[in-house]
Design a protein around this motif. Structure first.
Motif, PDB file in Angstrom:
ATOM      1  N   ILE A  85       0.981  -1.180  -0.102  1.00 30.46           N
ATOM      2  CA  ILE A  85      -0.065   0.089  -0.193  1.00 30.46           C
ATOM      3  C   ILE A  85       0.841   1.210  -0.056  1.00 30.46           C
ATOM      4  N   GLN A  86       0.736   1.961  -0.962  1.00 27.93           N
ATOM      5  CA  GLN A  86       1.421   3.403  -1.107  1.00 27.93           C
ATOM      6  C   GLN A  86       0.620   4.616  -1.172  1.00 27.93           C
ATOM      7  N   LEU A  87       0.276   5.081  -0.166  1.00 29.80           N
ATOM      8  CA  LEU A  87      -0.509   6.247   0.232  1.00 29.80           C
ATOM      9  C   LEU A  87       0.536   7.718   0.230  1.00 29.80           C
ATOM     10  N   PRO A  88      -0.188   8.451  -0.389  1.00 30.15           N
ATOM     11  CA  PRO A  88       0.749  10.013  -0.190  1.00 30.15           C
ATOM     12  C   PRO A  88       0.891  10.397   1.008  1.00 30.15           C
ATOM     13  N   THR A  89       2.297  10.813   1.311  1.00 33.66           N
ATOM     14  CA  THR A  89       2.561  11.315   2.542  1.00 33.66           C
ATOM     15  C   THR A  89       2.815  12.948   2.540  1.00 33.66           C
ATOM     16  N   SER A  90       2.922  13.446   1.313  1.00 29.32           N
ATOM     17  CA  SER A  90       3.150  14.789   1.265  1.00 29.32           C
ATOM     18  C   SER A  90       1.939  15.618   1.693  1.00 29.32           C
ATOM     19  N   ARG A  91       2.032  16.880   2.504  1.00 31.96           N
ATOM     20  CA  ARG A  91       0.862  17.730   2.522  1.00 31.96           C
ATOM     21  C   ARG A  91       1.327  18.905   2.148  1.00 31.96           C
ATOM     22  N   ARG A  92       2.270  18.898   1.329  1.00 34.20           N
ATOM     23  CA  ARG A  92       2.674  20.261   0.977  1.00 34.20           C
ATOM     24  C   ARG A  92       1.822  21.096  -0.379  1.00 34.20           C
ATOM     25  N   ILE A  93       1.436  22.066  -0.223  1.00 33.79           N
ATOM     26  CA  ILE A  93       0.544  22.597  -1.270  1.00 33.79           C
ATOM     27  C   ILE A  93       1.510  23.715  -1.900  1.00 33.79           C
ATOM     28  N   ASP A  94       1.812  23.334  -3.191  1.00 31.15           N
ATOM     29  CA  ASP A  94       2.658  24.384  -3.872  1.00 31.15           C
ATOM     30  C   ASP A  94       2.334  24.799  -5.212  1.00 31.15           C
ATOM     31  N   GLY A  95       2.961  25.643  -6.057  1.00 36.00           N
ATOM     32  CA  GLY A  95       2.347  26.273  -7.025  1.00 36.00           C
ATOM     33  C   GLY A  95       1.925  25.206  -8.241  1.00 36.00           C
ATOM     34  N   ARG A  96       2.886  24.182  -8.102  1.00 31.62           N
ATOM     35  CA  ARG A  96       2.519  23.275  -9.297  1.00 31.62           C
ATOM     36  C   ARG A  96       0.874  22.451  -8.911  1.00 31.62           C
ATOM     37  N   LEU A  97       0.895  22.199  -7.818  1.00 26.00           N
ATOM     38  CA  LEU A  97      -0.358  21.588  -7.267  1.00 26.00           C
ATOM     39  C   LEU A  97      -1.729  22.442  -7.508  1.00 26.00           C
ATOM     40  N   VAL A  98      -1.428  23.753  -7.112  1.00 24.28           N
ATOM     41  CA  VAL A  98      -2.449  24.686  -7.321  1.00 24.28           C
ATOM     42  C   VAL A  98      -2.692  24.923  -8.734  1.00 24.28           C
ATOM     43  N   GLY A  99      -1.543  25.114  -9.618  1.00 18.29           N
ATOM     44  CA  GLY A  99      -1.678  25.144 -11.132  1.00 18.29           C
ATOM     45  C   GLY A  99      -2.411  24.244 -11.751  1.00 18.29           C
ATOM     46  N   GLY A 100      -1.999  22.792 -11.535  1.00 19.44           N
ATOM     47  CA  GLY A 100      -2.536  21.765 -11.951  1.00 19.44           C
ATOM     48  C   GLY A 100      -4.167  21.615 -11.478  1.00 19.44           C
TER      49      GLY A 100
END
Length: 150
Positions: A72-87
């Motif tokens: 099981i590979q769940l995301p661990t990052s909670r970082r909100i950056d420009g790439r996430l917002v732009g996407g």
């Protein structure tokens, strides 16, 4: 067994999209039309999906492997950056303009809807462009790491 399980899950998801009407872009656009003839049914579909997925994710966090034995590979990052917002903005704009997101578009394309085929072609082109740009970005990062004086 994993491929059969993945196929069954995909088939169930596709059937759910068809039954709920979410493969119909008019239904999605009706949900997004807050100032006009608003259709709240997508909110109920989303709420049902969250209600079903939340306990499954809760259980998954407590396991090391799936029922099929895959890790099981769940995301661990909670970082909100420009790439996430732009996407997210690009995804939302495409969804609002076309009335499709990737899953329903594939279901509708399989059902022979010409607009869905156009959307899927544009989606694949966007994925290819991203892959090229991401490869270029990683190559530039690797080159800058190797050229830094130590």
């Amino acid at each position: 067994m994993r491929k059969l399980s993945a196929f069954a899950c995909g088939l169930l998801f596709g059937i759910g999209l068809l039954v709920s009407g979410m493969a119909n872009p008019a239904k999605v656009l009706g949900f997004l039309d807050l100032a006009g003839n608003w259709d709240p049914s997508l909110a109920f579909v989303m709420a049902g999906a969250i209600a079903l997925a939340a306990p499954a994710f809760w259980l998954a966090r407590r396991r090391a492997s799936s029922l099929a034995g895959a890790p099981i590979q769940l995301p661990t990052s909670r970082r909100i950056d420009g790439r996430l917002v732009g996407g997210a903005l690009l995804f939302g704009a495409g969804w609002g303009l076309a009335g499709f997101c990737p899953g329903p578009a594939l279901v509708a394309a399989g059902g022979g809807q010409p607009r869905a085929w156009l959307f899927v072609a544009a989606m694949l082109a966007g994925m290819a462009i991203f892959a090229v740009l991401e490869q270029r970005r990683r190559s530039q990062e690797a080159a800058s790491i190797h050229t830094k004086p130590q």
